[in-house]
Design a protein around this motif. Structure first.
Motif, PDB file in Angstrom:
ATOM      1  N   MET A   1     -14.095   1.838  41.271  1.00  0.00           N
ATOM      2  CA  MET A   1     -12.863   2.590  41.477  1.00  0.00           C
ATOM      3  C   MET A   1     -13.181   4.079  41.531  1.00  0.00           C
ATOM      4  O   MET A   1     -14.073   4.560  40.824  1.00  0.00           O
ATOM      5  N   THR A   2     -12.435   4.799  42.378  1.00  0.00           N
ATOM      6  CA  THR A   2     -12.586   6.244  42.445  1.00  0.00           C
ATOM      7  C   THR A   2     -11.299   6.848  43.009  1.00  0.00           C
ATOM      8  O   THR A   2     -10.472   6.136  43.585  1.00  0.00           O
ATOM      9  N   GLY A   3     -11.124   8.139  42.831  1.00  0.00           N
ATOM     10  CA  GLY A   3      -9.888   8.800  43.228  1.00  0.00           C
ATOM     11  C   GLY A   3      -9.959   9.424  44.606  1.00  0.00           C
ATOM     12  O   GLY A   3     -11.028   9.522  45.218  1.00  0.00           O
ATOM     13  N   ALA A   4      -8.800   9.874  45.084  1.00  0.00           N
ATOM     14  CA  ALA A   4      -8.702  10.534  46.385  1.00  0.00           C
ATOM     15  C   ALA A   4      -7.535  11.527  46.315  1.00  0.00           C
ATOM     16  O   ALA A   4      -7.069  11.873  45.229  1.00  0.00           O
ATOM     17  N   TYR A   5      -7.066  11.971  47.482  1.00  0.00           N
ATOM     18  CA  TYR A   5      -5.951  12.938  47.530  1.00  0.00           C
ATOM     19  C   TYR A   5      -4.608  12.222  47.629  1.00  0.00           C
ATOM     20  O   TYR A   5      -4.548  11.010  47.803  1.00  0.00           O
TER      21      TYR A   5
ATOM     22  N   PHE B   1      -3.697   9.216  45.526  1.00  0.00           N
ATOM     23  CA  PHE B   1      -4.222   7.890  45.865  1.00  0.00           C
ATOM     24  C   PHE B   1      -5.498   7.639  45.060  1.00  0.00           C
ATOM     25  O   PHE B   1      -6.242   8.564  44.747  1.00  0.00           O
ATOM     26  N   PHE B   2      -5.719   6.358  44.746  1.00  0.00           N
ATOM     27  CA  PHE B   2      -7.027   5.967  44.220  1.00  0.00           C
ATOM     28  C   PHE B   2      -7.460   4.689  44.925  1.00  0.00           C
ATOM     29  O   PHE B   2      -6.621   3.925  45.402  1.00  0.00           O
ATOM     30  N   ARG B   3      -8.770   4.508  44.999  1.00  0.00           N
ATOM     31  CA  ARG B   3      -9.338   3.417  45.816  1.00  0.00           C
ATOM     32  C   ARG B   3     -10.098   2.441  44.930  1.00  0.00           C
ATOM     33  O   ARG B   3     -10.757   2.842  43.968  1.00  0.00           O
TER      34      ARG B   3
ATOM     35  N   THR C   1     -16.171  -9.581  47.638  1.00  0.00           N
ATOM     36  CA  THR C   1     -15.388  -9.966  48.815  1.00  0.00           C
ATOM     37  C   THR C   1     -15.388  -8.871  49.891  1.00  0.00           C
ATOM     38  O   THR C   1     -14.948  -9.103  51.016  1.00  0.00           O
ATOM     39  N   LYS C   2     -15.854  -7.653  49.490  1.00  0.00           N
ATOM     40  CA  LYS C   2     -15.862  -6.481  50.383  1.00  0.00           C
ATOM     41  C   LYS C   2     -14.447  -6.032  50.752  1.00  0.00           C
ATOM     42  O   LYS C   2     -14.252  -5.272  51.691  1.00  0.00           O
ATOM     43  N   ARG C   3     -13.439  -6.516  50.012  1.00  0.00           N
ATOM     44  CA  ARG C   3     -12.078  -6.035  50.256  1.00  0.00           C
ATOM     45  C   ARG C   3     -11.869  -4.719  49.515  1.00  0.00           C
ATOM     46  O   ARG C   3     -12.500  -4.483  48.487  1.00  0.00           O
ATOM     47  N   ASP C   4     -11.009  -3.891  50.075  1.00  0.00           N
ATOM     48  CA  ASP C   4     -10.702  -2.634  49.392  1.00  0.00           C
ATOM     49  C   ASP C   4      -9.207  -2.395  49.451  1.00  0.00           C
ATOM     50  O   ASP C   4      -8.497  -2.979  50.280  1.00  0.00           O
ATOM     51  N   VAL C   5      -8.721  -1.545  48.549  1.00  0.00           N
ATOM     52  CA  VAL C   5      -7.293  -1.264  48.503  1.00  0.00           C
ATOM     53  C   VAL C   5      -7.083   0.203  48.137  1.00  0.00           C
ATOM     54  O   VAL C   5      -7.885   0.797  47.412  1.00  0.00           O
ATOM     55  N   THR C   6      -6.025   0.775  48.682  1.00  0.00           N
ATOM     56  CA  THR C   6      -5.595   2.133  48.321  1.00  0.00           C
ATOM     57  C   THR C   6      -4.276   2.011  47.579  1.00  0.00           C
ATOM     58  O   THR C   6      -3.338   1.394  48.084  1.00  0.00           O
ATOM     59  N   LEU C   7      -4.218   2.575  46.371  1.00  0.00           N
ATOM     60  CA  LEU C   7      -2.982   2.536  45.576  1.00  0.00           C
ATOM     61  C   LEU C   7      -2.562   3.956  45.239  1.00  0.00           C
ATOM     62  O   LEU C   7      -3.380   4.884  45.299  1.00  0.00           O
TER      63      LEU C   7
ATOM     64  N   LYS D   1       2.331  -1.024  45.448  1.00  0.00           N
ATOM     65  CA  LYS D   1       2.151  -1.489  46.830  1.00  0.00           C
ATOM     66  C   LYS D   1       0.917  -0.821  47.414  1.00  0.00           C
ATOM     67  O   LYS D   1       0.721   0.384  47.235  1.00  0.00           O
ATOM     68  N   PRO D   2       0.090  -1.573  48.146  1.00  0.00           N
ATOM     69  CA  PRO D   2      -1.052  -0.932  48.805  1.00  0.00           C
ATOM     70  C   PRO D   2      -0.577   0.125  49.804  1.00  0.00           C
ATOM     71  O   PRO D   2       0.452  -0.045  50.459  1.00  0.00           O
ATOM     72  N   ARG D   3      -1.316   1.211  49.915  1.00  0.00           N
ATOM     73  CA  ARG D   3      -0.985   2.275  50.858  1.00  0.00           C
ATOM     74  C   ARG D   3      -2.064   2.332  51.942  1.00  0.00           C
ATOM     75  O   ARG D   3      -3.189   1.901  51.719  1.00  0.00           O
ATOM     76  N   ARG D   4      -1.706   2.911  53.070  1.00  0.00           N
ATOM     77  CA  ARG D   4      -2.679   3.011  54.150  1.00  0.00           C
ATOM     78  C   ARG D   4      -2.535   4.363  54.836  1.00  0.00           C
ATOM     79  O   ARG D   4      -1.419   4.802  55.122  1.00  0.00           O
ATOM     80  N   VAL D   5      -3.668   5.015  55.057  1.00  0.00           N
ATOM     81  CA  VAL D   5      -3.647   6.317  55.730  1.00  0.00           C
ATOM     82  C   VAL D   5      -4.077   6.126  57.170  1.00  0.00           C
ATOM     83  O   VAL D   5      -5.075   5.461  57.453  1.00  0.00           O
ATOM     84  N   CYS D   6      -3.306   6.722  58.058  1.00  0.00           N
ATOM     85  CA  CYS D   6      -3.602   6.604  59.483  1.00  0.00           C
ATOM     86  C   CYS D   6      -4.334   7.872  59.935  1.00  0.00           C
ATOM     87  O   CYS D   6      -3.858   8.984  59.705  1.00  0.00           O
TER      88      CYS D   6
END
Length: 437
Positions: A343-347, A350-352, A358-364, A378-383
């Protein structure tokens, strides 16, 4: 799901600067820019309220560091807590190390629920009695009282760092610990405050020749002679204290060869390692640089075993991130208890999370708007800029770079995580875990 949200008033002093679970996960400590340490304790399971298990409530708050002034260098030493590390529990009391830029302190946290009464030579208010008035002897007794949490400083380790301390790490021998600043790493004994041993010194004779600094350091979880430190050049050096007293010559150097075609003005800045963590097994290293998280195998120095893109959509934004200094943000990373998820953080708060199997990832997202206690995230997604946007996608241009998650921690055995988002502390638990309680 969200377990607990703790909010403080929002001043600069209230910004959380470090988060750390103790070895059992029953206690969670946070440090802030105002030099305070707040300890949270996990509530025991209640028969009447089965869902109260896991909630963390404030256990104790104390002022760990005060602002100081270095008169010789005319420098202010701020009180901000850079790191907290718990010592393994040996008795009823808990011990933790906290550090600001210069001074490390060892604190004892203990409980008292009884008080002595019936002294012969003191009155009830603690004043010494006139001995001539004492005509009989009585045996003092312990009477129950309201539970009180006492925090007392046991050791102060000072005057050993010329530069800012960025890491402390307790050794697996439980007798020693190390502290690292930009150019040196010192080894301390927990009982000795007036001297430490310098085990790494990368300061060049002429400071104009300086090409890299130490960014983080950590002891191996099982072998007390091994430690690793990371550098601003993106390298990791594993050192063995059995080889020499001064570990300037590393045992292993972990470095990913640079792709010449991808080189840019920002390459060196974004390759700087902001955090390094040994896995619980001791076999792997997790590192975080500006755009990626990497897992290294101790037996393979040539390249990382796994590379995870944390926010690759920022690659086209590096110029503006350089101008607003965000490119120098230092994100931390964490392993789960079984080393299978990182796990690690972002802007944008968001944290990832990345599942290594399984190589799956999620943004929360950790935010008050989207979170009520017991709500499911809910999972979030950046475009990426110019990409196709789906419903609920967030455009990279609308990300808030002032909301950043730099500090995270994972419970040592359970799927409970602590996320520091500016002045808020969020504690999340996985849904399966909470339904079992």
């Amino acid at each position: 799901i969200i377990l607990t949200i703790h909010t403080r008033t929002y001043t600069n002093a209230d910004i959380i600067s470090t988060v750390e679970f103790n070895h059992t996960g029953e206690l969670l400590a946070t440090g802030d820019k105002g030099g305070r340490v707040v300890i949270f304790q996990r509530e025991p399971e209640s028969k009447t309220e089965p869902f109260s298990q896991g909630e963390y409530n404030v256990y104790s708050t104390f002022q760990s560091h005060e602002p100081e002034f270095d008169y010789l260098k005319s420098l202010e030493i701020e009180e901000k807590i850079n790191k907290i590390r718990w010592l393994p529990q040996q008795n009823a009391a808990h011990f933790l190390l906290s550090t600001n830029d210069k001074t490390i302190k060892l604190w004892k946290v203990s409980e008292r629920d009884k008080r002595p009464e019936g002294y012969n030579l003191k009155d009830e208010e603690g004043r010494i009695k006139d001995i001539s008035t004492v005509t009989s002897l009585q045996v003092p007794v312990l009477k129950p009282m309201d539970l009180m949490v006492e925090v007392s400083p046991r050791r102060v380790f000072a005057n050993a760092h010329t530069y800012h301390v960025n890491s402390i790490s307790v050794n697996s021998d439980y007798e020693t610990y190390m502290s690292a600043d930009d150019l040196r790493i010192n080894l301390w004994h927990l009982d000795i405050t007036d001297r430490s041993f310098n085990i790494v010194d990368i300061k060049p004779a002429n400071m104009e020749d300086l090409t890299e600094v130490i960014t983080a350091a950590e002891f191996h979880p099982h072998h007390c002679n091994l430690f690793v430190y990371s550098s601003s050049k993106g390298t990791l050096r594993l050192c063995d204290m059995r080889e020499a007293a001064l570990c300037d010559k590393h045992s292993k150097l972990f470095e990913e060869p640079e792709d010449p075609s991808a080189r840019s003005f920002f390459s060196e800045i974004i390759s700087s390692v902001s955090d390094v963590k040994f896995s619980h097994s001791g076999r792997y290293l997790l590192t975080r640089d500006y755009l990626t998280a990497k897992v290294w195998d101790l037996n393979m120095e040539s390249k990382p075993l796994e590379t995870y893109q944390v926010h690759d959509y920022l690659r086209s934004k590096l110029c503006s991130l350089y101008e607003n200094d965000c490119i120098f943000d230092k994100f931390e990373c964490a392993w789960n208890g079984s080393d299978s998820v990182i796990m690690t953080g972002a802007y944008n708060n968001f944290f990832r999370m990345f599942d290594r199997n399984t190589k799956r990832d999620v943004t929360l997202e950790a935010s008050r708007e989207s979170s009520k206690p017991r709500a499911v995230l809910k999972p979030r997604r950046v475009c990426a800029a110019g990409g196709k946007r789906r419903k609920d996608d967030i455009s990279v241009d609308s990300l808030d770079f002032t909301k950043k998650i730099l500090h995270t921690a994972w419970h040592p055995t359970e799927n409970i995580i602590a996320i520091a988002a500016t002045n808020n502390l969020y504690i999340f638990q996985d849904k399966l875990n909470s339904e079992m309680h």
